[in-house]
Write a protein that holds these residues in place. Structure first.
Motif: not given
Length: 410
Positions: A25-30, A35-37
């Motif tokens: 979650l903190i290493s790249r964009s989603f 993000v929710t999942r």
């Protein structure tokens, strides 16, 4: 802001293997859905979140902050996100980057309003007048507790966005200097008590509608106000009421459950507006004195009485006497004289129901709002004249009179 790529940029396998969810979650964009999942998956391993330090902790905080601001989360997941964000900010003494701003006032002179727990200064931020509330820190012996409590309050407050809730513009924090400050819009009209005293023709029911709408919104966001009273209701430049005074905010992890987070310090509050189960939970078979939606309904009933009568509840008695009276089932008497014109039989029955000793018998905030809206549209009595020598009983701007004290008793 998160750089959200097009939907479908992440494979299903990304959710079932590899680094822990929080690390991905903190290493790249989603995408928002991803993000929710990932947040949901991260919450299955809270020990991994607790282990976050340094830059990883700051990035995770910023991602959760961004998700709360931009993503339509379910009420339960939103509550979990907010609880987690408050906890990790408190434990690591970190703010979301989006909240941090420089101190917006000059403290070389004297504060405009001084209270036991905080002083309020007038300042400027991005070309607008602001109120800067600076926490008084009397001792550094429990600075970690002070920091944790302060961060919990401001993170919860920052997440609220509604016309009838005072917005938080920014936060200034420096543990080394024992500096803890919040910045919000300057409300020239002051609190609701001051406003109705200066504007006898104000539509008090419309102001109360604003208060109830703000509470309905807060409850829909899994929030309990916990310290509703006249001085914690400010009037904006358009004459609308906004909820303030969020030092006792609590966050409901599960909106269907009466249990709230451990953010609340039992016993805190303001006696005249506090429901009996908050004053003495043992008498009502309750484990602790955490505020609930029902205690907010009780306090709203007291605010209705306060605003319409122009006097604070039980104005002729001292706090210690009021506490005993409330626990004995005694409630305020129906006003008579000029201010009695506001209190119809129907309205007084509503207030009596708000003040029921058994909290499950009190009306919801939604039901109270519906009643107030009906009265407001159907009838507007003349504003009563309030005696000039009647004191409301509290400093107009000391909106932190009941927060955890700065010596660390949080």
């Amino acid at each position: 802001m998160m750089d959200l790529p097009p939907e479908g940029s992440c494979d299903e396998d990304d959710f079932g293997s590899g680094p822990p969810a929080y690390r991905r979650l903190i290493s790249r964009s989603f995408t928002q859905t991803e993000v929710t999942r990932l947040i949901e998956k991260a919450f299955t391993r809270p020990d991994e979140i607790d282990d976050l330090r340094g830059d990883d902790a700051q990035t995770f905080i910023d991602v959760l902050d961004e998700a709360l601001e931009r993503i339509d989360l379910s009420p339960q997941l939103r509550g979990e996100c907010l609880n987690t964000l408050c906890k990790i900010c408190g434990r690591r003494a970190l703010l979301p980057r989006s909240a941090a701003i420089p101190l917006c006032c000059d403290r070389s002179g004297t504060a405009l309003y001084q209270g036991g727990f905080a002083d309020v200064w007038k300042g400027e931020h991005q070309g607008r007048q602001v109120a800067v509330e600076v926490l008084k820190v009397y001792s550094r012996s429990n600075i970690e507790k002070i920091t944790s409590r302060f961060l919990w309050e401001v993170i919860a407050w920052k997440s609220l966005h509604h016309p009838n809730v005072l917005p938080l513009l920014g936060v200034t924090m420096d543990q080394t200097l024992s500096l803890f400050a919040t910045t919000s819009e300057w409300m020239e009209n002051g609190n609701i008590n001051k406003f109705i005293k200066n504007h006898q023709d104000a539509n008090r029911f419309e102001l109360l509608n604003d208060v109830a709408r703000g509470l309905v919104y807060m409850h829909s966001q899994s929030m309990i106000h916990g310290d509703l009273k006249g001085i914690n209701i400010l009037i904006d430049q358009d004459g609308h009421a906004c909820l303030a005074g969020f030092s006792l905010l609590t966050i409901v992890s599960d909106p269907t459950s009466p249990t709230v987070s451990s953010s609340y310090r039992g016993g805190a509050g303001t006696t005249r507006w506090m429901s009996p189960e908050l004053l003495d939970p043992d008498q009502y078979g309750i484990r602790d004195s955490r505020p609930t939606k029902e205690s907010d309904a009780y306090a709203l009933g007291m605010v209705i009485l306060e605003v319409l009568s122009g006097r604070f509840p039980f104005s002729q008695f001292r706090d210690v006497v009021v506490m005993r009276m409330v626990l004995d089932g005694i409630r305020p008497e129906r006003p008579n004289g000029p201010e009695g014109v506001w209190f119809t039989d129907d309205l007084w029955r509503l207030l009596a129901s708000c003040w029921e000793s058994q909290r499950e018998r009190r009306p919801t905030i939604e039901a109270i709002l519906e009643f107030l809206e009906h009265i407001s549209s159907a009838w507007q009595p003349p504003a009563p004249q309030v005696d000039e020598d009647v004191e409301m009983g509290e400093d107009d701007w000391d909106i932190r009179t009941t927060t955890s004290d700065s010596s660390g008793s949080a």
